[in-house]
Write a protein that holds these residues in place. Structure first.
Motif, PDB file in Angstrom:
ATOM      1  N   ASN A   1      28.016  38.092  48.606  1.00 16.25           N
ATOM      2  CA  ASN A   1      26.432  37.834  48.929  1.00 16.25           C
ATOM      3  C   ASN A   1      25.933  38.610  47.353  1.00 16.25           C
ATOM      4  N   SER A   2      26.588  39.024  46.534  1.00 11.21           N
ATOM      5  CA  SER A   2      25.961  39.347  45.115  1.00 11.21           C
ATOM      6  C   SER A   2      25.359  38.046  44.324  1.00 11.21           C
ATOM      7  N   LYS A   3      24.061  38.401  43.827  1.00  7.91           N
ATOM      8  CA  LYS A   3      23.418  37.259  42.765  1.00  7.91           C
ATOM      9  C   LYS A   3      24.200  37.144  41.775  1.00  7.91           C
ATOM     10  N   CYS A   4      24.932  38.400  41.192  1.00  9.19           N
ATOM     11  CA  CYS A   4      25.333  38.351  39.951  1.00  9.19           C
ATOM     12  C   CYS A   4      26.860  37.890  40.243  1.00  9.19           C
ATOM     13  N   LEU A   5      27.627  37.903  39.171  1.00  4.88           N
ATOM     14  CA  LEU A   5      29.083  37.670  39.850  1.00  4.88           C
ATOM     15  C   LEU A   5      29.818  38.925  39.918  1.00  4.88           C
ATOM     16  N   CYS A   6      30.347  39.112  41.018  1.00  2.02           N
ATOM     17  CA  CYS A   6      31.092  40.099  41.408  1.00  2.02           C
ATOM     18  C   CYS A   6      32.434  40.119  41.540  1.00  2.02           C
ATOM     19  N   VAL A   7      33.360  41.003  40.874  1.00  3.05           N
ATOM     20  CA  VAL A   7      34.739  40.900  40.921  1.00  3.05           C
ATOM     21  C   VAL A   7      35.535  41.919  41.641  1.00  3.05           C
ATOM     22  N   GLY A   8      36.272  41.553  42.782  1.00  2.00           N
ATOM     23  CA  GLY A   8      36.709  42.615  43.540  1.00  2.00           C
ATOM     24  C   GLY A   8      38.202  42.565  42.679  1.00  2.00           C
ATOM     25  N   VAL A   9      38.614  43.812  42.412  1.00  2.00           N
ATOM     26  CA  VAL A   9      39.854  44.238  41.647  1.00  2.00           C
ATOM     27  C   VAL A   9      40.705  45.208  42.275  1.00  2.00           C
ATOM     28  N   GLN A  10      42.159  44.382  42.431  1.00  2.00           N
ATOM     29  CA  GLN A  10      42.994  45.345  43.049  1.00  2.00           C
ATOM     30  C   GLN A  10      44.214  45.498  42.282  1.00  2.00           C
TER      31      GLN A  10
END
Length: 199
Positions: free
Chosen positions: A168-177
């Protein structure tokens, strides 16, 4: 994954900061794989609405009584006992930023939770600070392990915060594991699922 960088442009990179290993892994990835020296880093910590008041009161009550201390207003006493020890991890993360990227501007923001919904609060902050890239530590759930979206239309309350922000983020969102000390990172964005990056 350049976060919408324009040629020669300065980006605002927001990292969700919490005292947990997911957040530390996200910051490490951002510092060594995403941030350039002319970018700006915003460390965002979302806290409960009454967290500052309770930590300040606890710190104040732990103080030994003074024998003959001058009269101080109640507001000044609470302000002096601002519970900084509870947020020491933010200073540690700021120091990591300055060590890894000495030329980068680092900003620390502590905001109160909106409607008991962390994801929505973070989403609001990305718009408020005009963020170009959002980085959040990602704890994978079984329902999204192989890149499968959660069923039933993802909501900020029913899904993991990282999953909701990625979608849902308008900007790029990176989920990091982070996968172990030297095993690399598992990255997720709206268009790239389970992208493996070696350390």
């Amino acid at each position: 994954m350049d976060g919408g960088r324009t040629p020669g442009g300065k980006r605002r990179v927001m990292v969700v900061a919490d005292p947990g290993r997911e957040s530390v892994g996200a910051l490490e990835w951002a510092l060594y794989h995403a941030v350039l020296e002319h970018d700006e880093i915003i460390l965002l910590h979302v806290e409960q609405a009454n967290a500052r008041r309770s930590s300040a009161l606890s710190a104040f009550l732990r103080r030994p009584p003074a024998a003959a201390s001058p009269r101080v207003s109640p507001h000044a006493a609470v302000s002096a006992a601002d519970g900084k020890g509870d947020y020491e991890f933010l200073e540690v993360m700021r120091s990591k930023c300055k060590f890894a990227q000495p030329k980068v501007t680092v900003q620390v923001e502590r905001v109160e939770l909106e409607s008991k919904d962390k994801a929505t609060t973070i989403l609001t902050c990305t718009k408020l600070f005009r963020v170009d890239l959002l980085v959040i530590g990602h704890r994978r759930s079984s329902s999204s392990f192989l890149g499968c979206k959660l069923s039933g239309g993802m909501s900020s309350k029913g899904a993991d915060a990282a999953e909701f922000l990625i979608e849902n983020s308008k900007c790029l969102c990176v989920g990091v594991q982070k996968k172990g000390q030297n095993a690399g990172y598992l990255l997720n964005t709206k268009t790239h699922k389970n992208f493996w990056l070696l350390a």
